[in-house]
Design a protein around this motif. Structure first.
Motif, mmCIF file in Angstrom:
data_model
loop_
_atom_site.group_PDB
_atom_site.id
_atom_site.type_symbol
_atom_site.label_atom_id
_atom_site.label_comp_id
_atom_site.label_asym_id
_atom_site.label_seq_id
_atom_site.Cartn_x
_atom_site.Cartn_y
_atom_site.Cartn_z
ATOM 1 N N LEU A 245 0.828 -1.208 0.000
ATOM 2 C CA LEU A 245 0.000 0.000 0.000
ATOM 3 C C LEU A 245 0.869 1.267 0.000
ATOM 4 O O LEU A 245 0.535 2.253 -0.664
ATOM 5 C CB LEU A 245 -0.922 -0.009 1.215
ATOM 6 C CG LEU A 245 -2.235 0.777 1.103
ATOM 7 C CD1 LEU A 245 -3.100 0.192 -0.016
ATOM 8 C CD2 LEU A 245 -2.993 0.731 2.421
ATOM 9 N N LEU A 246 1.981 1.224 0.724
ATOM 10 C CA LEU A 246 2.874 2.379 0.762
ATOM 11 C C LEU A 246 3.486 2.651 -0.605
ATOM 12 O O LEU A 246 3.583 3.804 -1.042
ATOM 13 C CB LEU A 246 3.981 2.158 1.799
ATOM 14 C CG LEU A 246 5.019 3.280 1.936
ATOM 15 C CD1 LEU A 246 4.358 4.601 2.292
ATOM 16 C CD2 LEU A 246 6.075 2.910 2.966
ATOM 17 N N ARG A 247 3.893 1.600 -1.306
ATOM 18 C CA ARG A 247 4.432 1.779 -2.665
ATOM 19 C C ARG A 247 3.391 2.427 -3.568
ATOM 20 O O ARG A 247 3.685 3.372 -4.299
ATOM 21 C CB ARG A 247 4.860 0.423 -3.252
ATOM 22 C CG ARG A 247 6.176 -0.102 -2.708
ATOM 23 C CD ARG A 247 6.764 -1.177 -3.605
ATOM 24 N NE ARG A 247 5.935 -2.369 -3.678
ATOM 25 C CZ ARG A 247 6.004 -3.373 -2.801
ATOM 26 N NH1 ARG A 247 6.816 -3.289 -1.770
ATOM 27 N NH2 ARG A 247 5.250 -4.438 -2.939
ATOM 28 N N ALA A 248 2.157 1.908 -3.495
ATOM 29 C CA ALA A 248 1.091 2.454 -4.339
ATOM 30 C C ALA A 248 0.800 3.906 -3.973
ATOM 31 O O ALA A 248 0.591 4.743 -4.849
ATOM 32 C CB ALA A 248 -0.173 1.606 -4.187
ATOM 33 N N TYR A 249 0.819 4.198 -2.685
ATOM 34 C CA TYR A 249 0.524 5.559 -2.221
ATOM 35 C C TYR A 249 1.569 6.550 -2.717
ATOM 36 O O TYR A 249 1.245 7.633 -3.216
ATOM 37 C CB TYR A 249 0.470 5.570 -0.693
ATOM 38 C CG TYR A 249 0.299 6.949 -0.091
ATOM 39 C CD1 TYR A 249 -0.957 7.528 0.022
ATOM 40 C CD2 TYR A 249 1.402 7.674 0.348
ATOM 41 C CE1 TYR A 249 -1.115 8.798 0.566
ATOM 42 C CE2 TYR A 249 1.252 8.940 0.893
ATOM 43 C CZ TYR A 249 -0.005 9.493 1.002
ATOM 44 O OH TYR A 249 -0.149 10.749 1.536
ATOM 45 N N LEU A 250 2.837 6.190 -2.600
ATOM 46 C CA LEU A 250 3.907 7.113 -2.969
ATOM 47 C C LEU A 250 4.084 7.251 -4.478
ATOM 48 O O LEU A 250 4.497 8.306 -4.969
ATOM 49 C CB LEU A 250 5.224 6.669 -2.330
ATOM 50 C CG LEU A 250 5.285 6.782 -0.795
ATOM 51 C CD1 LEU A 250 6.581 6.186 -0.273
ATOM 52 C CD2 LEU A 250 5.148 8.227 -0.345
#
Length: 348
Positions: A245-250
């Motif tokens: 989720l962090l990869r997608a968010y950033l």
């Protein structure tokens, strides 16, 4: 309505959420209820569950919801400390006790006095270390390495493991008496695949935290993306879910996260950091797409280079943070940056 659900008040749910434990499914609410009960007692706790299920978060909740909340919570990963240094790390040492003991050092047991000591991956302790821990659990007394003094400490031990300790005991890999000393109160953390209905709530909490930490706008997860996420196996559980989720968010440019199969693509280079075979690269500007392997190799190269440049831009050239976002070891990410001649200093 189920009694377990009613017993978790909105205020208590908010407190658990602050400790990174959130969920609405009955199985997880039962875990929260048990954590609340365990926190009110001082006995030793054994937390079990697969990797990434939130065992340390549960340990912190047990500590901070209990009477020891104002005292230290000290985590230690037993697997990362060499056997010959573990006693020194736990109980401290006197100057000159061994070759590198240039100064007297206080151990983590002393630092945690009055609070809790969290022993993660406790199954990795050697027989010698198991004996030392057992002795402390029995008496609350210890002796720093090289010292003649017997000291006491009021420390609650919370241990965690993703191994089957009963199996290890049966096969003489873990002391039975230590197992019984640790397993006074027991907590089993459920895997994410057994609480997929909680993924929307977990994602909401994570996205809010990402916005605060990275000082970026709050982004939303579409129903289609959530459905795609719920269809994944998640062997790394909540930790893997958070990193994805962090990869997608950033890396997402819009307000809504669009998560598709490409986020889970099995690219050999990103998984291992190895160089792809040069023979797979066709000539530049070729009209014919070439073989499937050729096309895949080109797509991997384009994706990796774009991904690395984007993650360097977001982190302002911070390789450690970039590695965390990518879910890779720092050294492996550094090899990829060298491979594509990406200069991190240009992004600072």
């Amino acid at each position: 309505m189920n009694k377990t659900i009613l017993s978790i008040s909105p205020e208590m749910r908010a407190e658990f959420s602050r400790l990174n434990l959130c969920g609405n499914c009955n199985k997880f609410l039962q875990v929260l209820e048990l954590i609340k009960k365990i926190s009110q007692h001082q006995a030793t706790v054994l937390i079990q569950g697969e990797t990434g299920t939130g065992k340390e978060n549960a340990a912190r909740a047990i500590h901070y919801l209990g009477a020891r909340a104002t005292c230290p919570f000290i985590p230690i990963n037993c697997a990362t400390i060499a056997d010959d240094l573990l006693e020194s790390e736990l109980f401290g040492h006197e100057k000159g006790a061994f070759t590198d003991a240039r100064h007297t050092k206080e151990g983590l047991v002393a630092v945690a006095n009055g609070g809790s000591l969290f022993l993660d991956e406790v199954d990795s302790l050697s027989p010698k270390a198991q004996a030392s821990l057992l002795r402390f659990l029995q008496t609350q007394e210890y002796r720093p390495v090289g010292s003649k003094k017997i000291l006491r400490a009021n420390v609650r031990i919370i241990a965690a493991t993703n191994a089957d300790l009963k199996f290890l005991v049966e096969h003489k890999k873990f002391r039975e008496d230590l197992y019984f000393r640790l397993n006074v109160l027991n907590l089993l953390m459920p895997p994410l695949r057994e609480r997929k209905d909680d993924m929307g709530l977990i994602a909401e909490n994570l996205l809010q935290r990402f916005a605060r930490e990275y000082e970026l706008p709050i982004k939303l997860l579409s129903e289609q993306s959530l459905l795609h996420l719920q269809q994944q196996p998640w062997p790394g559980n909540v930790r893997e879910f958070e990193n994805t989720l962090l990869r997608a968010y950033l890396l997402s440019s819009g307000q809504a996260l669009d998560i598709g199969a490409e986020l889970f693509a099995d690219t050999v280079d990103l998984a291992t950091g190895d160089e792809p075979d040069a023979e797979f690269y066709p000539g530049a500007g070729a009209d014919f797409p070439g073989s499937f392997q050729d096309a895949k190799a080109r797509a991997i190269v384009d994706f990796e280079k774009a991904y690395l440049m984007r993650v360097m831009q977001i982190t302002h050239g911070n390789v450690t943070l970039a590695a965390r976002i990518a879910g890779k070891e720092r050294r492996a990410l550094g090899k990829l940056l060298q491979k594509y001649h990406i200069d991190k200093s240009l992004y600072r």
